[in-house]
Design a protein around this motif. Structure first.
Motif, PDB file in Angstrom:
ATOM      1  N   TYR A   1      -2.873  -1.095  -5.503  1.00  0.00           N
ATOM      2  CA  TYR A   1      -3.092  -1.425  -4.024  1.00  0.00           C
ATOM      3  C   TYR A   1      -3.840  -2.984  -4.244  1.00  0.00           C
TER       4      TYR A   1
ATOM      5  N   ASP B   1       0.677  -0.720  -0.321  1.00  0.00           N
ATOM      6  CA  ASP B   1       0.238  -0.351  -0.204  1.00  0.00           C
ATOM      7  C   ASP B   1       1.172   1.170   0.055  1.00  0.00           C
TER       8      ASP B   1
ATOM      9  N   LYS C   1       2.737  -6.286   5.000  1.00  0.00           N
ATOM     10  CA  LYS C   1       1.669  -6.520   4.281  1.00  0.00           C
ATOM     11  C   LYS C   1       2.644  -7.576   3.609  1.00  0.00           C
TER      12      LYS C   1
END
Length: 522
Positions: free
Chosen positions: A329, A293, A382
């Motif tokens: 994203y 992101d 992530k």
């Protein structure tokens, strides 16, 4: 960061400054001596500018050495050693006339032979792209130089001006510029202090007149946090790459500092070793980008002092492909790409597996940068959500470069690469083999990228050339040899102990213009 790029240690944690938010809590104003103190966050290396180097010495060069010409704040070239120049488009020849009153710090005159030697050695060692443009260089007489090009290039001087002029080592005996630099610039090398700082003194015989500043002292301060504490406390006068949180604090002291705010022509990238089995598939590399992101990084880590980018030309270059958009994203799409590439989630370990092996790798980053560390930890988080295990390893700059620059001794690295549009060839050179050596960008290799680069290097028509650069930009973005992250806005600061009659900037032309700075109330 360099070879042709320079890694910059970014960021500062708020507690490191030991400052309150009270604007009346006034920090120290600093000493009154006529010494300009500059902090750099890379250790010093060789002082010969024509030796491949990525050290703090690069900050010193514009003070010691002269240039043929230098851009003014509006970007137009103005004379330095060169007093006049003209270009003949019929013969592709530049004729450059030099001033006759310039002398090196050892008293020897600066001649056309020295300039010819400087251009030849620098382009041979560091700027091979420029070397390919030059057909011949010759000194017509002691103060006139002719450069014949291979093809028409009326903007050649814009590429050449950053080249520092050094003595012709074939004619000047017993000079060791690496340890004791001899230039013709406004300051001359005086030596080292016991703490490792580099001392320069004003050149009394400088052709533009002796600088008003008596000395310049460069300090190697590896942690940006420490530099900003020193700046606030009046212990240094210039510090670069101000972290956003520090800027929010320090800007209330606008009466004490000049600020330069600009979008840097380098970008951050999570560069992959495309020769490694984990990262050989472009679909996998795109999946990793979809999993990060980047908008969160820009908003919450960089406080919106950056822009997400899509490809190697960055966001502001006229050579970026106009239709290129950053990959979105999208963790769901990332998982789909990984599954198509043969990766499956082990329900027991919650790790991605393929052929009995987990998706796990080491991510290298620059030591001493809190911001880089925060970004790397966020990326790790992530990717961990997808079942990818990441181990972080921080290294000093020289070790970091050894692992990935023209080398593939790494898995992935968080680094910075150039997006300079003047000239744009430097961007292409990062991604292709040069002189049969692996590319600077981790040994990445693409025959189509090399083909487009050759066409762009040889194109004479400006629009054809621009279109080829844009196709190159789109190709590299499609291949995604790294996750293109963001292009930052940087803030530099200088103490108002000194007066300057031009906008403050901490780039190469800005370094050069500091010769005109003057201690306030002097």
């Amino acid at each position: 960061m360099l070879l042709s790029t320079c890694l910059l240690a970014l960021a500062v944690l708020l507690p490191a400054c030991n400052l309150s938010n009270d604007p009346h809590d006034e920090p120290s104003a600093g000493p009154s001596d006529n010494v300009l103190r500059i902090d750099v966050n890379f250790d010093f290396g060789p002082f010969c500018p024509h030796v491949l180097d990525c050290s703090g010495s690069r900050y010193v060069f514009p003070f010691i050495y002269s240039f043929l010409c230098v851009p003014n704040p509006e970007g137009a070239l103005e004379p330095d050693l060169a007093v006049a120049w003209d270009y003949d488009p019929k013969t592709f020849t530049w004729r450059i006339r030099l001033r006759k009153d310039a002398r090196f710090h050892n008293g020897e005159p600066v001649t056309a032979a020295d300039v010819a030697y400087s251009i030849s050695t620098c382009t041979k060692n560091l700027q091979k792209r420029l070397a390919r443009k030059i057909k011949s260089i010759k000194a017509i007489d002691e103060y006139v130089l002719e450069i014949e090009l291979e093809q028409d290039d009326p903007s050649f001087l814009n590429d050449l001006w950053t080249l520092e002029v050094i003595p012709d080592l074939g004619r000047h005996a017993n000079l060791d510029l690496n340890d004791f630099p001899i230039g013709s610039g406004p300051f001359q090398f005086a030596g080292w202090e016991d703490d490792g700082s580099v001392i320069l003194t004003a050149n009394d015989n400088y052709y533009n007149g002796r600088p008003a500043i008596d000395r310049v002292v460069f300090y190697y301060i590896p942690r940006q946090e420490d530099s900003w504490v020193r700046l606030i406390n009046g212990e240094t006068d210039i510090a670069g790459n101000l972290a956003v949180k520090n800027y929010e604090i320090i800007k209330q002291y606008a009466d004490r500092f000049y600020f330069a705010k600009y979008q840097y022509n380098y970008y951050s990238i999570l560069l992959y070793n495309t020769l490694h089995p984990l990262f050989g598939d472009p679909m996998v590399r795109r999946a990793l980008t979809h999993a990060i992101d980047r908008d969160y990084i820009v908003k919450n880590i960089l406080n919106e002092f950056a822009e997400v980018i899509a490809g190697p030309m960055g966001n502001r270059s006229p050579y970026r492909h106009p239709d290129l958009k950053p990959l979105a994203y999208n963790p769901t799409l990332a998982i789909q790409h990984l599954e198509k590439a043969g990766w499956t989630l082990d329900p027991h370990t919650q790790s991605l597996m393929k052929n009995g092996q987990p998706f796990a790798f080491e991510l290298l980053l620059l030591s001493g940068s809190d911001t880089d560390l925060r970004i790397a930890r966020f990326i790790k988080l992530k990717l961990n959500e997808l079942g990818i295990r990441v181990h972080l390893k921080a290294l000093p700059l020289d070790e970091l470069l050894e692992h990935y620059s023209q080398n593939s001794a790494f898995n992935a690295v968080l680094t910075t690469l150039t997006a300079k549009s003047h000239p744009p060839e430097g961007v292409l050179e990062l991604w292709i083999k040069m002189d049969d050596k692996p590319s600077i960008a981790g040994g990445f290799d693409s025959s189509e990228a090399a083909r487009l680069a050759d066409l762009a290097f040889g194109a004479e028509d400006p629009e054809t050339r621009k279109a080829l650069f844009q196709r190159f930009d789109h190709l590299i973005a499609d291949l995604q040899p790294g996750s293109f992250l963001f292009q930052e806005t940087y803030i530099d600061a200088m103490s108002k102990r000194f007066t300057i009659n031009y906008p403050f900037s901490w780039d190469y032309p800005g370094h050069y213009r500091l010769q005109h700075a003057r201690l306030k109330n002097e």
